[in-house]
Structures are given as structure tokens and as C-alpha cells.
Design a protein around this motif. Structure first.
Motif, PDB file in Angstrom:
ATOM      1  N   ASP A 185      33.256  37.147  48.081  1.00  0.00           N
ATOM      2  CA  ASP A 185      33.447  36.710  49.466  1.00  0.00           C
ATOM      3  C   ASP A 185      34.297  35.435  49.487  1.00  0.00           C
ATOM      4  O   ASP A 185      33.882  34.404  48.967  1.00  0.00           O
ATOM      5  CB  ASP A 185      32.080  36.454  50.120  1.00  0.00           C
ATOM      6  N   LYS A 186      35.487  35.528  50.093  1.00  0.00           N
ATOM      7  CA  LYS A 186      36.390  34.371  50.137  1.00  0.00           C
ATOM      8  C   LYS A 186      36.071  33.419  51.294  1.00  0.00           C
ATOM      9  O   LYS A 186      36.702  32.375  51.428  1.00  0.00           O
ATOM     10  CB  LYS A 186      37.837  34.846  50.246  1.00  0.00           C
ATOM     11  N   GLU A 187      35.093  33.805  52.129  1.00  0.00           N
ATOM     12  CA  GLU A 187      34.774  32.980  53.293  1.00  0.00           C
ATOM     13  C   GLU A 187      33.530  32.134  53.062  1.00  0.00           C
ATOM     14  O   GLU A 187      32.843  31.763  54.005  1.00  0.00           O
ATOM     15  CB  GLU A 187      34.562  33.884  54.515  1.00  0.00           C
ATOM     16  N   CYS A 188      33.225  31.850  51.803  1.00  0.00           N
ATOM     17  CA  CYS A 188      32.041  31.044  51.522  1.00  0.00           C
ATOM     18  C   CYS A 188      32.328  30.073  50.387  1.00  0.00           C
ATOM     19  O   CYS A 188      33.411  30.067  49.806  1.00  0.00           O
ATOM     20  CB  CYS A 188      30.850  31.948  51.169  1.00  0.00           C
ATOM     21  N   ARG A 204      40.934  31.952  37.550  1.00  0.00           N
ATOM     22  CA  ARG A 204      41.063  33.235  38.235  1.00  0.00           C
ATOM     23  C   ARG A 204      40.486  33.160  39.644  1.00  0.00           C
ATOM     24  O   ARG A 204      41.068  33.678  40.596  1.00  0.00           O
ATOM     25  CB  ARG A 204      40.373  34.320  37.412  1.00  0.00           C
ATOM     26  N   MET A 205      39.318  32.512  39.779  1.00  0.00           N
ATOM     27  CA  MET A 205      38.712  32.352  41.104  1.00  0.00           C
ATOM     28  C   MET A 205      39.626  31.555  42.028  1.00  0.00           C
ATOM     29  O   MET A 205      39.823  31.906  43.202  1.00  0.00           O
ATOM     30  CB  MET A 205      37.361  31.647  40.988  1.00  0.00           C
ATOM     31  N   THR A 206      40.210  30.481  41.497  1.00  0.00           N
ATOM     32  CA  THR A 206      41.099  29.628  42.296  1.00  0.00           C
ATOM     33  C   THR A 206      42.351  30.390  42.716  1.00  0.00           C
ATOM     34  O   THR A 206      42.764  30.350  43.883  1.00  0.00           O
ATOM     35  CB  THR A 206      41.486  28.369  41.500  1.00  0.00           C
ATOM     36  N   ASP A 207      42.951  31.113  41.767  1.00  0.00           N
ATOM     37  CA  ASP A 207      44.161  31.889  42.069  1.00  0.00           C
ATOM     38  C   ASP A 207      43.884  32.997  43.081  1.00  0.00           C
ATOM     39  O   ASP A 207      44.757  33.347  43.882  1.00  0.00           O
ATOM     40  CB  ASP A 207      44.739  32.503  40.784  1.00  0.00           C
ATOM     41  N   ASP A 208      42.638  33.538  43.056  1.00  0.00           N
ATOM     42  CA  ASP A 208      42.290  34.636  43.963  1.00  0.00           C
ATOM     43  C   ASP A 208      41.767  34.151  45.315  1.00  0.00           C
ATOM     44  O   ASP A 208      41.453  34.965  46.191  1.00  0.00           O
ATOM     45  CB  ASP A 208      41.232  35.540  43.318  1.00  0.00           C
ATOM     46  N   GLY A 209      41.632  32.824  45.483  1.00  0.00           N
ATOM     47  CA  GLY A 209      41.229  32.283  46.782  1.00  0.00           C
ATOM     48  C   GLY A 209      39.737  32.093  46.990  1.00  0.00           C
ATOM     49  O   GLY A 209      39.270  32.021  48.129  1.00  0.00           O
TER      50      GLY A 209
END
Length: 371
Positions: A185-188, A204-209
Motif C-alpha cells: 500500500d503506497k498510501e500509508c 526498492r521500497m523507495t524506488d517503488d514509492g
């Protein structure tokens, strides 16, 4: 909740469970094909009753059917221990996991989850020990066995916390291996502890938003790129932009390192990929991580997941998901009544009024009943 009802308290508490969903999954999984007596729905009710009453074994649960009210509730006058055991070991845990996820969806809707600017989701795991002699499939160490419950907890305003996703693995499974399963979930904002440290995944998390907040180990290699100015009265020790890791194992992205002092006087190094919040806000977010520690402590103390009824993998998984269902039903009771009672109080009042008319329990948890 509807106060003008002929339901008893147990049936009112149970009512958020979508029986149509249960029926559809029972047919799809063919769970009741050869079942004449103990249907999936009756077995679900019996297991929920066992959790509420902290019934210690299948022998004790079989004896509970001496209760006329319980017989009437689940439409079953008796059941042998062997039948209970076969059902517990044979039923597919997916059915209980889907019920759990449906209850989570209901909680989302009732807590205005989607309206939160940036919900906090806390990730952690807890090992549930098992007897190695009876659970060879869950071998953990030479003399120990166990399963690990990997959990994602939603931390809401006003202190409401509830499990949103649960994955059960062998206790040998490392927490880091479940991070990508838990992050979707990118909205949390994801908050987790040092057991999930993995620089490659952070990149990877940072690059994927995806946004995260965690804690660095004391011996982590850090190169400071910039220092951010702090308010004069700030309790934060420092706020910096950094690169983390050695030349051989280094994250490619810049991160934010915030140093704070905890209640015991220890210096914590918090790392995040969010630069839009104040250092104080980041520090407060990390404090919310203790909610998941309290959750694990609560379910181990008040739900039956320390002593298991069966020895198979399915039996263990079924009992854990039933425990999560019980917790979600208590949260829904708290939300639906706008009760200021704790989850533990709601559960105790329910046990005390299980077969009484539902309005008695509802008035009590709303704080309108007799003291």
C-alpha cells in the motif's frame, strides 16, 4: 448496533460474520461434502465459543456441549473428541483467513480508514512455541518447534489498533523474507523494527514509492550528507540526510536519520525515506510501534494460542486465525457501540452475558448498564 433485537449476546457479537461468504467458500472448497453433523458454520461457532471461554482442550470443548444453550446455538447436542479433531485437522485454514480479511474490510469502512491522510501500518512477528515431539513439521531448533505469526497492524487515531494481515510460517523463517509480502500500500507509512533491516529492500521500497520508518543498528555505517536545523526546544538529538552501508553493501538512495532518546535513556537511530515531516512527527510515529507489542501480548494472554488443540499444521493455523477473528469481532463491537470500554472489558462482559438478550450486553459495553 440494533438494540431492539431478539438475538442473544453471542449471536449479536457473531453477526458481522458474513454467512453468505462462508457458504460460498464452503461450497467452493467442498468443505461439507461428507459432513453430516459438524458443518463448517457450526464448527466456526464452536471454535469462537472455545476462544471466548478459553477452553483448554478438545476434551473440554466436547464436554461444553452438555450446556443446553450451546446445543441450541450451534444445533448440535453432542460431538466426539475424534470428530472435533478430524474437523480441526482437516478443514482448510483459507476459510478462516477469508473470514478474518472480510472483518478487516468492515473495520476499514467503519473507522474511515480511507480518509486518513497517511495511515500507520506496523509490521512485526511473534513466535508461538510448540512441542517438538508432537510438531516435527515445525522444527525450529534442536530442542524446539514453533510457528511464527507475521502481522501487519493498522494504528488508528483514538488508540484503535487492529490486525490487517497475518501470515503464518515456520519459526525458522526470517522476518526480512516477509517484508515484501507485508508491503503493498503506497498510501500509508510502514513502521517496523531492526529485524527487517535490508538496505537493498529499502532502496526498492523507495524506488517503488513506499514510505517506511525503522531503526538502525548501533554499528551501522553512516555517511552524513546534510544536517537539518532543529527547533530550539526539540527533544530530538539530530536530524540528518545520510547514506547508509559500507562500500560493499550500501543503499543507493539518500535517507533521513533522526536520533532520539527513549524513555530508558537509550539513543535510538531512526531511518526513514520521508523528508516532508518534522523530526518530532517522525519520532512520534515510531512510538506507535509499541502497539503491535501490546497486541501480541494481549492475544497471548487472553486468547487461546499458547496451548493448541491439534498437532497438524492446519490445526495450528486454524486456531490462530480463529483468535484473530475473535479480536476483530471485539473491535467491531467497540466501534459499532462507540464504546469507551477496552477490548478486554468487552470480552469479559460478553462471557458474562453470553446467552442473555443482546441488549443487556450492548447497554453494558456502552456504559449504560448497572455498575
Amino acid at each position: 448496533m440494533d438494540k431492539i433485537t431478539r438475538k442473544n449476546s453471542f449471536r449479536q457479537w457473531f453477526s458481522p460474520i458474513n454467512l453468505q461468504l462462508v457458504e460460498e467458500n464452503v461450497k467452493m472448497m467442498k468443505l461439507d461434502y461428507y459432513t453430516k453433523k459438524l458443518t463448517t458454520e457450526s464448527f466456526l461457532e464452536l471454535l469462537l465459543f472455545a476462544q471466548l471461554q478459553e477452553v483448554e482442550s478438545l476434551h473440554a470443548l466436547s464436554d461444553c456441549l452438555f450446556d443446553d444453550q450451546l446445543q441450541k446455538e450451534i444445533d448440535l447436542d453432542s460431538i466426539s473428541i475424534s470428530q472435533l479433531s478430524r474437523r480441526l485437522n482437516g478443514i482448510n485454514p483459507d476459510i478462516f483467513q477469508r473470514i478474518f480479511l472480510d472483518l478487516v474490510t468492515q473495520i476499514h469502512e467503519k473507522t474511515h480508514y480511507s480518509k486518513l491522510v497517511m495511515p500507520l501500518k506496523i509490521i512485526d512477528s511473534s513466535t508461538l512455541p510448540l512441542n517438538l515431539t508432537n510438531h516435527r513439521w515445525a522444527e525450529f531448533r534442536k530442542t524446539k518447534a514453533g510457528v511464527k505469526l507475521h502481522l501487519r497492524l493498522v494504528f488508528m487515531e483514538k488508540g484503535i489498533s487492529y490486525p490487517e494481515k497475518g501470515v503464518l510460517t515456520n519459526a525458522k523463517e526470517h522476518d526480512r523474507n516477509q517484508l515484501e509480502v507485508m508491503v503493498d500500500d503506497k498510501e500509508c507509512m510502514y513502521v517496523f523494527d531492526r529485524g527487517y533491516l535490508d538496505y537493498e529492500r529499502f532502496d526498492r521500497m523507495t524506488d517503488d514509492g513506499y514510505f517506511f520508518l525503522t531503526r538502525l543498528r548501533k554499528n551501522a555505517v553512516i555517511r552524513v550528507v546534510d544536517d537539518f536545523k532543529l527547533p530550539v526546544d526539540s527533544a530530538v538529538l539530530s536530524d540528518q540526510m545520510v547514506l547508509i552501508g559500507t562500500t560493499q553493501n550500501r543503499a543507493e538512495n539518500y535517507f533521513r536519520l533522526i536520533k532520539v532518546v527513549d524513555s530508558k535513556g537509550n539513543v535510538l537511530q531512526l531511518i526513514t525515506n520521508r523528508f516532508d515531516l518534522s523530526a518530532e512527527e517522525i519520532s512520534e510515529m515510531y512510538k506507535s510501534r509499541w502497539a503491535i507489542e501490546l497486541f501480541f501480548k494481549w492475544i497471548k494472554q487472553h486468547l487461546n494460542i499458547k496451548k493448541f488443540y491439534g498437532q497438524s499444521e492446519s490445526a495450528i493455523h486454524n486456531q490462530v486465525f480463529i483468535a484473530l477473528i475473535v479480536f476483530c469481532l471485539n473491535v467491531l463491537a467497540q466501534i459499532n457501540t462507540k464504546s469507551k470500554r477496552t477490548i478486554l472489558q468487552i470480552s469479559r462482559f460478553l462471557r458474562a452475558s453470553l446467552w442473555k438478550p443482546a441488549y443487556i450486553w450492548l447497554l453494558k459495553i456502552e456504559g449504560k448498564g448497572a455498575s
